[in-house]
Design an enzyme around this catalytic site. Structure first.
Site, PDB file in Angstrom:
ATOM      1  CG  ASP A 106      35.167  35.299  27.263  1.00  0.00           C
ATOM      2  OD1 ASP A 106      35.259  34.578  26.393  1.00  0.00           O
ATOM      3  OD2 ASP A 106      34.706  35.418  28.528  1.00  0.00           O
ATOM      4  CD  GLU A 113      30.365  27.982  31.943  1.00  0.00           C
ATOM      5  OE1 GLU A 113      31.007  28.498  31.008  1.00  0.00           O
ATOM      6  OE2 GLU A 113      29.955  28.416  33.017  1.00  0.00           O
TER       7      GLU A 113
HETATM    8  O1  KIV Z   1      34.165  34.212  31.219  1.00  0.00           O
HETATM    9  C1  KIV Z   1      34.676  33.122  31.930  1.00  0.00           C
HETATM   10  O2  KIV Z   1      35.511  33.142  32.786  1.00  0.00           O
HETATM   11  C2  KIV Z   1      34.563  32.047  31.030  1.00  0.00           C
HETATM   12  C3  KIV Z   1      35.008  30.650  31.865  1.00  0.00           C
HETATM   13  C4  KIV Z   1      33.778  30.185  32.439  1.00  0.00           C
HETATM   14  C5  KIV Z   1      35.256  29.676  30.657  1.00  0.00           C
HETATM   15  O3  KIV Z   1      33.971  32.149  29.894  1.00  0.00           O
END
Ligand code: KIV
Length: 270
Positions: A90, A188
């Protein structure tokens, strides 16, 4: 699985092949080497180093304080602990909002730490950035619906796409990200019927979390589905430790139930 050896790291080509064959994709969040090894052994195909680590590792009440340096640290750990799963990392809050070049610079740091795919939150507004990255060698996973980095803008952690207007906006978001070259899209907290429609309309995999059974794959926050993180869980979380004899059992049950379509059931769905 048709990789040349079962222990080899899955690539985007492998994931695309699974998607095209109609197999459900199995993703979980992962933050460290030990869990990465367990998840690998359980057949989890995609490990997401989610900025949810802000909540479940750091004890913050949102993902907003998580830094790029912390994401790189956890990405490296997960990469070291796993041999087969594909690594998706991310971009944290503030790392993808200032334009394509800045985002590329930040994404490159996660790639250098072991990520194979970069996930960024946002729809149409991220299409140009998605195209910029994908044209320069960085596979991008979109993330639309409930985007936790925008929790204050959204007015809380709420199901998205419930009105006709917001459902239409989500369809446009998904189409524009797919057209920009996104290799997959996380959906989500959206109604199952909308997620199913959207999945049919685009030609890249959708990974649902609270989006029903009609998506191409599923993801959960591992600390939620293993019941490690205390407190009230969203409706879409199933406690896989219930009845399991070990973490390994619970992870394997998750993989099995996603593949078979048994998870998510109606009670996990909006
Ligand atoms: O940061 C995370 O865990 C996510 C998931 C909720 C998809 O982005």
């Amino acid at each position: 699985m048709s990789t040349s050896a079962a222990s080899q790291r899955l690539t985007l080509t492998d994931i695309t092949r699974l998607y095209q064959s109609g197999e459900k994709l199995v993703m979980l969040t992962c933050y460290d080497a030990s869990f990465a090894a367990l998840m690998d052994a359980a057949g989890i195909e995609l490990l997401l180093i989610g900025d949810s680590l802000g909540n479940v590792i750091q004890g913050e009440d949102s993902t907003l304080p998580v830094t790029l340096k912390q994401m790189a640290y956890h990405t490296r750990a997960v990469k070291r602990g796993s041999r087969r799963a594909m690594i998706v990392s991310d971009l944290p809050f503030g790392a993808s909002q200032l334009g394509a070049k800045e985002t590329f610079r930040n994404a490159a740091k996660l790639m250098a730490s072991g990520a194979q795919v970069i996930k960024l939150e946002g729809g149409q507004e991220m299409a140009a950035t998605t195209e910029f990255l994908t044209r320069r060698g960085i596979p991008v996973c979109g993330h639309i619906g409930l985007t936790p980095q925008s929790v204050h803008q959204l007015g809380g952690f709420r199901v998205q796409g419930k009105t006709e207007e917001s459902a239409e906006r989500l369809l446009l978001d998904a189409r524009s990200l797919a057209d920009a070259g996104a290799c997959m899209i996380v959906l989500e907290a959206v109604p199952a019927a909308l997620a199913r429609r959207l999945t049919r309309e685009i030609s890249v995999p959708t990974i649902g979390i609270g989006a029903g059974a009609g998506t191409s794959g599923q993801v959960l926050v591992s600390y939620d589905m293993l019941n490690i993180h205390p407190g009230k869980k969203p409706r879409f979380v199933k406690n896989f430790m219930d009845g399991a004899e070990s973490l390994q059992d619970a992870l394997a049950a998750y993989a099995r139930e996603v593949k078979s379509g048994a998870f998510p059931a109606a009670e996990h769905t909006y």
